[in-house]
Design an enzyme around this catalytic site. Structure first.
Site, PDB file in Angstrom:
ATOM      1  N   SER A 128      -7.674 -11.950  18.412  1.00  0.00           N
ATOM      2  CA  SER A 128      -6.552 -12.190  19.315  1.00  0.00           C
ATOM      3  C   SER A 128      -5.542 -11.061  19.137  1.00  0.00           C
ATOM      4  O   SER A 128      -5.105 -10.784  18.016  1.00  0.00           O
ATOM      5  CB  SER A 128      -5.894 -13.540  19.026  1.00  0.00           C
ATOM      6  N   ALA A 129      -5.178 -10.407  20.257  1.00  0.00           N
ATOM      7  CA  ALA A 129      -4.210  -9.315  20.222  1.00  0.00           C
ATOM      8  C   ALA A 129      -3.091  -9.618  21.209  1.00  0.00           C
ATOM      9  O   ALA A 129      -3.044 -10.694  21.803  1.00  0.00           O
ATOM     10  CB  ALA A 129      -4.895  -7.994  20.545  1.00  0.00           C
ATOM     11  N   ILE A 131      -2.438  -8.451  24.163  1.00  0.00           N
ATOM     12  CA  ILE A 131      -2.803  -8.511  25.574  1.00  0.00           C
ATOM     13  C   ILE A 131      -3.926  -9.503  25.847  1.00  0.00           C
ATOM     14  O   ILE A 131      -3.934 -10.171  26.873  1.00  0.00           O
ATOM     15  CB  ILE A 131      -3.199  -7.109  26.070  1.00  0.00           C
ATOM     16  N   ALA A 132      -4.862  -9.634  24.933  1.00  0.00           N
ATOM     17  CA  ALA A 132      -6.038 -10.469  25.204  1.00  0.00           C
ATOM     18  C   ALA A 132      -6.591 -11.064  23.924  1.00  0.00           C
ATOM     19  O   ALA A 132      -6.224 -10.656  22.818  1.00  0.00           O
ATOM     20  CB  ALA A 132      -7.118  -9.633  25.901  1.00  0.00           C
ATOM     21  N   GLN A 133      -7.470 -12.045  24.101  1.00  0.00           N
ATOM     22  CA  GLN A 133      -8.234 -12.543  22.969  1.00  0.00           C
ATOM     23  C   GLN A 133      -9.688 -12.699  23.378  1.00  0.00           C
ATOM     24  O   GLN A 133     -10.011 -12.788  24.567  1.00  0.00           O
ATOM     25  CB  GLN A 133      -7.664 -13.842  22.418  1.00  0.00           C
ATOM     26  N   VAL A 134     -10.576 -12.693  22.377  1.00  0.00           N
ATOM     27  CA  VAL A 134     -12.008 -12.628  22.609  1.00  0.00           C
ATOM     28  C   VAL A 134     -12.692 -13.873  22.048  1.00  0.00           C
ATOM     29  O   VAL A 134     -12.423 -14.290  20.916  1.00  0.00           O
ATOM     30  CB  VAL A 134     -12.604 -11.366  21.950  1.00  0.00           C
ATOM     31  N   LYS A 148     -13.658 -11.503  26.928  1.00  0.00           N
ATOM     32  CA  LYS A 148     -12.318 -10.988  26.668  1.00  0.00           C
ATOM     33  C   LYS A 148     -11.395 -11.525  27.753  1.00  0.00           C
ATOM     34  O   LYS A 148     -11.588 -11.249  28.940  1.00  0.00           O
ATOM     35  CB  LYS A 148     -12.353  -9.454  26.675  1.00  0.00           C
ATOM     36  N   ASP A 285     -11.837   5.235  19.465  1.00  0.00           N
ATOM     37  CA  ASP A 285     -11.461   4.336  18.374  1.00  0.00           C
ATOM     38  C   ASP A 285     -12.703   3.839  17.632  1.00  0.00           C
ATOM     39  O   ASP A 285     -12.882   2.639  17.430  1.00  0.00           O
ATOM     40  CB  ASP A 285     -10.661   3.161  18.922  1.00  0.00           C
TER      41      ASP A 285
END
Length: 438
Positions: A128-129, A131-134, A148, A285
């Protein structure tokens, strides 16, 4: 200003002008209320605000400014070292939103009941970040996937927040009267573009497809990227093939895979090198958590939220920089920095070479354990420390790097250490397993 969104981008993101107006008014009021006490205090002092206070303000302002902070943390070539280090705190995993909200977003975005697309979705997110979570899931057709999901209102909030960014820029210009205003606007523009790209799932899906086409065009089968399921994806949902494996640099990887981790690393490195020239974008990344070693020895590249584009000149400068480091030819390193950097004054190249030598001697203090201390969201402080110091030397000599250079430099540092972990006797620049003929 270059960073303000145009009407086309607003319409593309499905944000009505009425909604934008309402949100802009509310966000402007909220932002100004939270920012005013800080601005008054900083304005009185008439100097660069303390990094911890700016970080606290960004946290209080929410998703948009957290992403700004994350951009700062990943851009040591642009921002002062104390800011980069302070904003690394914003790279941690955020509190997940309720699963019922996730289901609602998926259903609305795909315009059909969720059970027509997925037979199962794990309630506990994989990540979870801001902007979004997976979430892990299974399609009704049986494929294992990851979903996502963009958190509610993020795009609209980001768009509305741009109306306050202009004010923030003007405040900074007031506090720092000698600031290059064009440069400051350019930084904000780059920050916004990087942030909005990361929350553009359609663009991320396209990046994955472009990279898969690149692999197919060169008949590469040693590295794979996840398949995108368009029928289960939309503006706010991105569904991708789920990969199973372990981190390529996992010390027990050889026990979990039938393949050779060292061989897989060099093959992945060669593919990444090839993508710099032969692909529209490169993965920017590839920390250890974003390269998965499969049981059959292949390597999976995941998470294309951060990609870069590089000119042949920039790529050659980065390679020359590391070649100079390997040969302890710091004049070559200085030449590489000057080739890619932008400067407005004459440079004392001999002094620059001496300063660079001091910086890279510090690389010997990088411990592999420190470098690999990465949970998939955080950038290693050890890597950033080297880049921070190099960026500081560059700024002292009036050199400004483009962000693509920093992204490439960081990735080279990662690959160099991966090789030291898996094959300590190998050398990144003269190993026969490295192929640069592409």
């Amino acid at each position: 200003m270059a960073f303000l969104p145009d009407i086309h981008s607003i319409v593309k993101r499905n944000i009505s002008l009425t909604e934008m107006g309402v949100r802009s008014s509310l966000r402007l009021t909220l932002t100004m209320a939270k920012m005013t006490p800080y601005a008054i205090r900083w304005g009185i002092k008439r100097k660069l605000p303390p990094a911890h206070e700016v970080r606290e303000l960004f946290e209080a302002l929410g998703a948009t400014y957290i992403k700004f902070g994350q951009f700062i943390a990943s851009s040591p070539s642009i921002f002062p070292k104390e800011y980069v280090e302070e904003f690394e705190q914003l790279l941690d995993q955020t509190t997940p939103i309720a699963f019922r909200t996730i289901k609602k977003i998926i259903s609305e975005d795909l315009k059909q009941p969720i059970n027509r697309v997925f037979s199962h979705i794990d309630q506990q997110p994989l990540a979870s970040a801001s902007i979004a979570q997976v979430h892990a899931a299974i399609l009704v057709t049986g494929e294992s996937v990851v979903v996502k999901v963009q958190k509610p209102g993020v795009q609209a909030i980001i768009t509305a927040d741009l109306n306050t960014v202009y004010v923030l820029v003007r405040v900074l210009e007031f506090m720092l009267p000698n600031t290059d205003r064009d440069a400051l606007a350019g930084i904000v523009s780059e920050m916004y573009q990087a942030m909005i790209d990361e929350c553009d799932f359609i663009k991320e899906a396209e990046h994955i497809k472009v990279f898969r086409n690149f692999l197919e065009s060169l008949s590469i089968n040693t590295v794979v990227a996840p398949k995108v399921y368009d029928r289960a994806s939309g503006l706010h949902v991105l569904t991708m093939e789920r990969f199973y494996g372990c981190a390529l640099t996992d010390k027990s990887a050889s026990e979990k895979s039938q393949g050779d981790p060292t061989k897989a690393l060099f093959e992945a490195l060669n593919v990444w090198f090839a993508s710099l020239i032969n692909c529209e974008v490169f993965h920017a990344d590839l920390h250890s958590g974003n390269m998965m070693l499969f049981e059959d020895g292949r390597v999976g590249f995941i998470d294309f939220g951060m990609v870069g584009r590089v000119s042949p000149e920039t790529w050659q400068a980065v390679f020359s920089l590391f070649k100079g480091l390997n040969e302890q030819d710091y004049a070559l390193v200085a030449d590489a920095m000057l080739a890619v950097g932008m400067t407005r004054k004459n440079i004392d190249k001999q002094q620059l070479s001496r300063d660079i030598e001091y910086v890279f001697l510090s690389m010997n203090t990088l411990d592999n354990e420190d470098l690999m201390a990465n949970d998939g969201l955080n950038v290693s402080p050890a890597v950033n420390d080297v880049i921070n110091t190099l960026a500081e030397v560059a700024r002292n000599h009036g050199i400004c790097f483009p962000r693509s250079f920093t992204l490439l430099l960081k990735q080279f540092l990662y690959f160099d250490r991966y090789i030291q972990i898996l094959d300590p006797d190998a050398n990144l620049f003269d190993d026969e397993r490295i192929n640069l003929n592409f």
